[in-house]
Write a protein that holds these residues in place. Structure first.
Motif, PDB file in Angstrom:
ATOM      1  N   ARG A 128      36.700  -2.436 -28.782  1.00  0.00           N
ATOM      2  CA  ARG A 128      37.921  -2.792 -28.060  1.00  0.00           C
ATOM      3  C   ARG A 128      38.017  -2.034 -26.741  1.00  0.00           C
ATOM      4  NH1 ARG A 128      42.338  -2.666 -33.048  1.00  0.00           N
ATOM      5  NH2 ARG A 128      41.858  -4.747 -33.883  1.00  0.00           N
ATOM      6  N   THR A 129      37.564  -0.794 -26.726  1.00  0.00           N
ATOM      7  CA  THR A 129      37.578  -0.018 -25.483  1.00  0.00           C
ATOM      8  C   THR A 129      36.639  -0.638 -24.467  1.00  0.00           C
ATOM      9  OG1 THR A 129      38.018   1.993 -26.758  1.00  0.00           O
ATOM     10  CG2 THR A 129      37.235   2.278 -24.501  1.00  0.00           C
ATOM     11  N   LEU A 130      35.476  -1.073 -24.900  1.00  0.00           N
ATOM     12  CA  LEU A 130      34.512  -1.728 -24.003  1.00  0.00           C
ATOM     13  C   LEU A 130      35.105  -2.981 -23.377  1.00  0.00           C
ATOM     14  CD1 LEU A 130      31.468  -1.702 -23.053  1.00  0.00           C
ATOM     15  CD2 LEU A 130      31.053  -3.271 -24.951  1.00  0.00           C
ATOM     16  N   VAL A 131      35.704  -3.827 -24.205  1.00  0.00           N
ATOM     17  CA  VAL A 131      36.293  -5.076 -23.705  1.00  0.00           C
ATOM     18  C   VAL A 131      37.475  -4.781 -22.789  1.00  0.00           C
ATOM     19  CG1 VAL A 131      37.465  -7.207 -24.390  1.00  0.00           C
ATOM     20  CG2 VAL A 131      35.502  -6.384 -25.714  1.00  0.00           C
ATOM     21  N   THR A 132      38.288  -3.792 -23.140  1.00  0.00           N
ATOM     22  CA  THR A 132      39.432  -3.433 -22.300  1.00  0.00           C
ATOM     23  C   THR A 132      38.986  -2.954 -20.929  1.00  0.00           C
ATOM     24  OG1 THR A 132      40.702  -2.821 -24.273  1.00  0.00           O
ATOM     25  CG2 THR A 132      41.497  -1.982 -22.153  1.00  0.00           C
ATOM     26  N   MET A 133      37.907  -2.190 -20.872  1.00  0.00           N
ATOM     27  CA  MET A 133      37.373  -1.762 -19.578  1.00  0.00           C
ATOM     28  C   MET A 133      37.007  -2.960 -18.723  1.00  0.00           C
ATOM     29  SD  MET A 133      34.986   1.490 -20.690  1.00  0.00           S
ATOM     30  CE  MET A 133      34.416   1.832 -19.009  1.00  0.00           C
ATOM     31  N   ALA A 134      36.367  -3.949 -19.340  1.00  0.00           N
ATOM     32  CA  ALA A 134      35.974  -5.151 -18.592  1.00  0.00           C
ATOM     33  C   ALA A 134      37.192  -5.899 -18.068  1.00  0.00           C
ATOM     34  CB  ALA A 134      35.130  -6.059 -19.488  1.00  0.00           C
TER      35      ALA A 134
END
Length: 264
Positions: A128-134
């Protein structure tokens, strides 16, 4: 019933369980693998398309770069040119720097797979952190196009273009589908920070000292993007802010989800 029939029955049940887990079920707290792969591929595709479409204004990108250079001079952080000159004076380090810059995607993929397989308890949070960064970085690219030092800072050598392991001079070109005016923040550093964060989350409970070593990777990437003329110091600072903001968003999201489940 023969042994062959018993074995065939057990095999069919195992196949059915594996298919169910891959498509709709969870194993060991992990999301369904095929659903995860499909979802992440969709995120990558959308991010790539949107990234290529935003922040392509050369005039604005140059003006923003000059303003950022002025801020860095005022803060005594204007080291991009000196860092680039240092690397050009140490040619033995150029090719390792190019490999580090180009092949970091393998680290992202490796960390994602490792956390999924070995540390299911933290996988959803770090994914979720990865997707939120994007998601969070795209409005920044749109609102603040930024020319990298290799374009906007006189004297900087475009080292990646000169020694690119992918061939050609792709880093100089705009019409090849790449967005070269998205230097703020540095996503090479941003994704590397995510890798370190994911490994740190996974190892911290059992190996806290070993977990700290994961942060060497983004430090190395920060050095590479500075010395190759791809980013300013404040671009790297922006990457740190992006990671922290993404962690905060995911944390709030998790708390709200828990409160909803508690009410239900």
């Amino acid at each position: 019933m023969s042994l062959r029939e018993v074995a065939a029955g057990r095999l069919s049940r195992l196949v059915a369980r594996a298919r169910s887990a891959a498509l709709v079920g969870r194993t060991g707290g992990r999301p369904a693998p095929l659903v995860e792969v499909a979802g992440l591929l969709l995120v990558v595709l959308l991010f790539s398309l949107l990234h290529a479409a935003v922040g392509r204004d050369l005039v604005a990108a140059t003006a923003n770069a000059l303003a950022l250079q002025s801020i860095e001079r005022a803060l005594h952080l204007d080291i991009a040119l000196r860092a680039n000159q240092w690397l050009t004076e140490h040619p033995a380090l150029i090719q390792p720097a190019v490999y580090y810059y180009r092949l970091y995607y393998l680290a992202i993929l490796g960390v994602l797979m490792w956390v999924f397989v070995r540390h299911a308890d933290v996988y959803v949070k770090v994914r979720r952190t990865l997707v939120t960064m994007a998601v969070l970085v795209l409005p920044v690219f749109w609102a603040l196009p930024m020319s990298p030092p290799r374009f906007a800072l006189p004297g900087v050598v475009d080292i990646i273009a000169e020694h690119d392991i992918l061939g050609g001079h792709a880093s100089r070109e705009i019409g090849n589908g790449q967005n070269v005016y998205s230097a703020m923040p540095s996503m090479h550093v941003g994704w590397s920070l995510w890798c370190a964060y994911a490994v740190w989350c996974a190892l911290r409970p059992s190996h806290p000292r070993l977990a700290l070593l994961s942060w060497i990777f983004p430090l190395g990437m920060a050095t590479v993007v500075l010395t190759t003329g791809n980013h300013y110091v404040l671009d790297i600072t922006g990457s740190v802010v992006l990671l922290v903001a993404s962690i905060a968003v995911v944390s709030v999201w998790g708390h709200l989800a828990e409160r909803r489940r508690a009410r239900d």
